[in-house]
Design a protein around this motif. Structure first.
Motif, PDB file in Angstrom:
ATOM      1  N   ASP A 385     -21.121  32.404 -50.085  1.00 20.46           N
ATOM      2  CA  ASP A 385     -20.276  32.480 -49.053  1.00 20.46           C
ATOM      3  C   ASP A 385     -20.483  31.615 -47.746  1.00 20.46           C
ATOM      4  O   ASP A 385     -21.530  31.774 -47.407  1.00 20.46           O
ATOM      5  CB  ASP A 385     -20.580  34.021 -48.686  1.00 20.46           C
ATOM      6  CG  ASP A 385     -19.463  34.671 -47.589  1.00 20.46           C
ATOM      7  OD1 ASP A 385     -18.723  33.925 -47.145  1.00 20.46           O
ATOM      8  OD2 ASP A 385     -19.490  35.937 -47.359  1.00 20.46           O
ATOM      9  N   THR A 387     -18.749  31.279 -45.149  1.00 19.64           N
ATOM     10  CA  THR A 387     -17.783  31.746 -43.923  1.00 19.64           C
ATOM     11  C   THR A 387     -18.172  31.141 -42.600  1.00 19.64           C
ATOM     12  O   THR A 387     -17.586  30.597 -41.821  1.00 19.64           O
ATOM     13  CB  THR A 387     -17.332  33.209 -44.020  1.00 19.64           C
ATOM     14  OG1 THR A 387     -16.991  33.957 -45.061  1.00 19.64           O
ATOM     15  CG2 THR A 387     -16.541  33.565 -42.674  1.00 19.64           C
ATOM     16  N   LEU A 399     -11.681  31.216 -42.376  1.00 21.41           N
ATOM     17  CA  LEU A 399     -10.995  31.161 -43.701  1.00 21.41           C
ATOM     18  C   LEU A 399      -9.927  30.270 -44.010  1.00 21.41           C
ATOM     19  O   LEU A 399      -9.316  30.102 -45.144  1.00 21.41           O
ATOM     20  CB  LEU A 399     -10.866  32.766 -44.118  1.00 21.41           C
ATOM     21  CG  LEU A 399     -12.102  33.684 -44.490  1.00 21.41           C
ATOM     22  CD1 LEU A 399     -11.735  34.977 -44.662  1.00 21.41           C
ATOM     23  CD2 LEU A 399     -13.111  32.908 -45.201  1.00 21.41           C
ATOM     24  N   GLU A 402     -11.326  27.651 -46.239  1.00 18.98           N
ATOM     25  CA  GLU A 402     -11.693  28.082 -47.648  1.00 18.98           C
ATOM     26  C   GLU A 402     -10.824  27.247 -48.528  1.00 18.98           C
ATOM     27  O   GLU A 402      -9.722  27.060 -48.554  1.00 18.98           O
ATOM     28  CB  GLU A 402     -11.602  29.372 -47.691  1.00 18.98           C
ATOM     29  CG  GLU A 402     -12.034  29.751 -49.248  1.00 18.98           C
ATOM     30  CD  GLU A 402     -12.100  31.088 -49.401  1.00 18.98           C
ATOM     31  OE1 GLU A 402     -12.534  31.785 -50.310  1.00 18.98           O
ATOM     32  OE2 GLU A 402     -10.894  31.746 -48.799  1.00 18.98           O
TER      33      GLU A 402
END
Length: 676
Positions: A385, A387, A399, A402
């Protein structure tokens, strides 16, 4: 106003020299860009966004770059690094350029066309282009011959050392054969000329001084996007003869010749570079240029905000700490000036090193065995993860950074208008209703799956002698607080995602060149690197990762998987190599489809899905940052491919900083224009 501004600009330049400021750390980025549709084309020079604000424009502009991205080569034909091309695009022009919407527009070629099946392309050149030296004095007139000379240089292994050969080798009749001939000849090939290339049957000809005709091996509807890349840039035979082969390969701003909008006024490595207008630029009356454009190198991002406040910079990316500072002060004038930028054209990935060495040059078998294991690699893609790492670039909308695929979205579309990465999503099973409204972080796997994958990896690797935790070496430039803070956040992402009993990130430093100090001696466990497409086809992305191809950039220079195969894989590497062979076969199958765009892209999507399922490289992030700026981002060149995006022409600027509201209006107008 002009006199006051001029004295202000001079004082800014004096400060930069005196302070020895040297630039903010950032992630690496490799090569140029891509997207593609072919069109019979074009009329006038590059277009710019209209001045929508009525603002007083800047005559001089100070931008920035990070010191770990100082250019290493001034030769447009030789370099494959965006950090080099971001500079040389201001100095050297090719056949085509791009506008603020990413559409190809004339440069040295004033118009172009193709035959019915897009296998033969004709470019008609301007007749008013000259080569100049660093002082802006005319040295020679540019004709179609210079493009023949440039292409022969690129295809000659003794001259360009295999750099930038993949585009012509993949597309032009006879190009790959000529490259192989020069490779077989060794040093003797340095004596060959463009006439030898023509005699060998390479698919290019110059019927007259201002016409170029390219013949492709197969129908190539995106060839104009290929021809826009540096592989097809011109070079002067007179300059090569003057400098010699090695001298031209290693040319610098003092002895190279220019045909672009600017010449270099001053260059201080790791400090500043400044460009002033080329007085004999062919498009001087067609494009707007700055009286001086300066790039300041920043070694530590913590000083960037101060430089911007002092107007020692006219634009800056707003990192997490600066954003926090601005948002924490309700009286800050900068609250209303925070502007979210468009995504840069680069798709960033974690590129694993499958042949890592220890500091003493011995193989790091613990890492090499671990990363050869599929379950271990899948933990990166399915369980990591990032983030908080994304928040270092975009704290407000992390995000948006991402990235879940390998190819950059927007590179190409099939005939149904479907963007290519949506085809990859379908192959991966990420396109159903079950995933609506979810981030890919949540949908790729749940915690139970990750726990099972982690156990599987640890069991399989323990059985072949791997000890845990596995240490992953991650290198940053020394002395950069920003780089250290970002790496520390990344290290914590590993801890939060996996615990400290599985993978531990070891933060290491290099002094100035990650290539020389880290990548060449193969000390890294992985590098986070960005790739921008060179032309409008998926092969430009996935083709960098395949086996049995001398031009597969990442396979040779980052993952070193090509060297693993060349040396003969160990037993524990055979499954990894099998994954690569399967992926390579799928890529080659897709490459062979040349008469059906939809089938071609569908086949490439299968290949990319194979790569992602095996996690041969791990998608990481996009660069979607916030900025404080006196430049309208939406007026800059915005191509998904090619080297031109940092060309400082036709920019809309303002003496007053742009506001959040203005940027939202720019974004809305841009979106409306691109959808019209």
């Amino acid at each position: 106003m002009n006199n006051n501004y001029e004295s202000h600009a001079i004082s800014r330049r004096s400060f930069l020299k005196a302070s020895g400021v040297v630039g903010a750390a950032g992630i690496l980025a490799a090569c140029g860009g891509n997207s593609g549709s072919s069109s019979t084309a074009a009329s006038s020079g590059a277009t710019s966004a209209p001045n929508t604000t009525g603002a007083t424009p800047l005559k001089e502009f100070i931008s920035w770059e990070s010191t770990n991205r100082e250019l290493e080569s001034w030769n447009m034909l030789y370099s494959q690094m965006a950090s080099d091309m971001n500079v040389t695009t201001n100095l050297w022009e090719g056949l085509l350029s791009f506008d603020c919407y990413g559409k190809a527009v004339p440069s040295v070629a004033k118009e172009w066309s193709h035959n019915e099946d897009s296998s033969v392309w004709t470019f008609n050149l301007r007749d008013d282009v000259d080569w100049v030296d660093v002082n802006g004095e005319v040295k020679a007139h540019l004709t179609s011959k210079d493009f023949l000379v440039g292409l022969e240089w690129v295809l000659n292994a003794a001259k360009n050392q295999a750099n930038n050969t993949s585009m012509p080798n993949e597309t032009l009749t006879g190009a790959a054969d000529y490259y192989q001939k020069t490779s077989d000849m060794g040093d003797a090939a340095a004596d060959l000329t463009y006439q030898d290339m023509l005699d060998a049957g390479v698919g290019v000809e110059a019927p007259d001084d201002y016409t170029l005709v390219f013949t492709c091996k197969d129908p190539c509807p995106y060839f104009d996007t290929v021809a826009a890349y540096t592989s097809f840039y011109p070079a002067s035979e007179d300059l090569i003869n003057e400098l010699g082969v090695e001298g031209f390969r290693a040319c610098d701003y003092t002895n190279m010749w220019y045909n672009g909008p600017y010449v270099v006024e001053e260059f201080i490595s790791q400090n500043t570079k400044s460009y002033i207008p080329n007085p004999n630029y062919y498009a001087a009356d067609e494009v707007s240029r700055f009286d001086r454009f300066t790039v300041t190198m920043i070694s530590d991002g913590t000083v960037t905000f101060q430089l911007y406040q002092n107007r020692e910079l006219d634009e800056m990316d707003v990192g997490e700490s600066t954003l926090t500072t601005i948002q924490a002060d309700p009286n800050s004038e900068y609250n209303a000036q925070l502007c979210e930028k468009r995504p840069k054209k680069f798709s960033y990935q974690m590129h694993f090193n499958y042949q890592k060495n220890n500091e003493d040059g011995t193989p790091d078998d613990n890492w090499n065995k671990a990363i050869a294991n599929t379950a271990f690699r899948q933990c990166f893609y399915k369980g990591l993860d990032l983030t908080n790492y994304y928040a270092r670039t975009n704290k407000i909308n992390p995000l948006k950074c991402e990235n879940d695929y390998y190819t950059m979205p927007g590179v190409c579309y099939n005939t149904q208008g479907q963007e290519y990465t949506t085809l990859v999503a379908k192959e991966m099973g990420f396109d159903g209703e079950a995933y609506d409204g979810k981030t890919m972080i949540r949908l790729r796997s749940n915690n139970g799956d990750i726990a099972d994958l982690k156990k599987q990896a640890m069991d399989e690797l323990s059985a072949i002698g791997v000890t845990f935790p596995v240490h992953a070496a991650y290198h940053i430039i020394a002395g950069s607080t920003t780089a250290l803070d970002t790496a520390t956040v990344l290290k914590q992402c590993f801890t939060d995602s996996f615990g400290d009993d599985f993978i531990v990130l070891d933060i290491k430093t290099y002094v100035s060149s990650i290539t020389q100090e880290v990548r060449n001696p193969q000390l890294q466990s992985f590098v986070i690197n960005g790739w921008g497409a060179d032309y409008g086809d998926p092969v430009n992305f996935v083709g960098q990762e395949i086996l049995h191809d001398d031009n597969a950039y990442y396979s040779w220079y980052y993952s070193n998987i090509a060297k693993v195969v060349e040396a003969g894989p160990a037993d524990w590497q055979k499954d990894l190599v099998a994954c690569y062979e399967e992926f390579t076969d799928l890529v080659n199958t897709a490459k062979a489809i040349v008469d059906d765009t939809d089938a071609r892209y569908a086949a490439f999507a299968k290949a990319e899905a194979s790569m992602l399922n095996s996690v041969l490289a791990c998608p990481c992030n996009f660069d979607v940052s916030w900025t404080l700026t006196h430049a309208n981002e939406y007026s800059k060149i915005n191509a998904m491919y090619g080297p031109c995006n940092y060309k400082a022409v036709n920019w809309e600027t303002s003496e007053e900083a742009y506001t959040t509201e203005q940027y939202e209006e720019f974004a809305a107008a841009f979106d409306a224009a691109t959808k019209a």
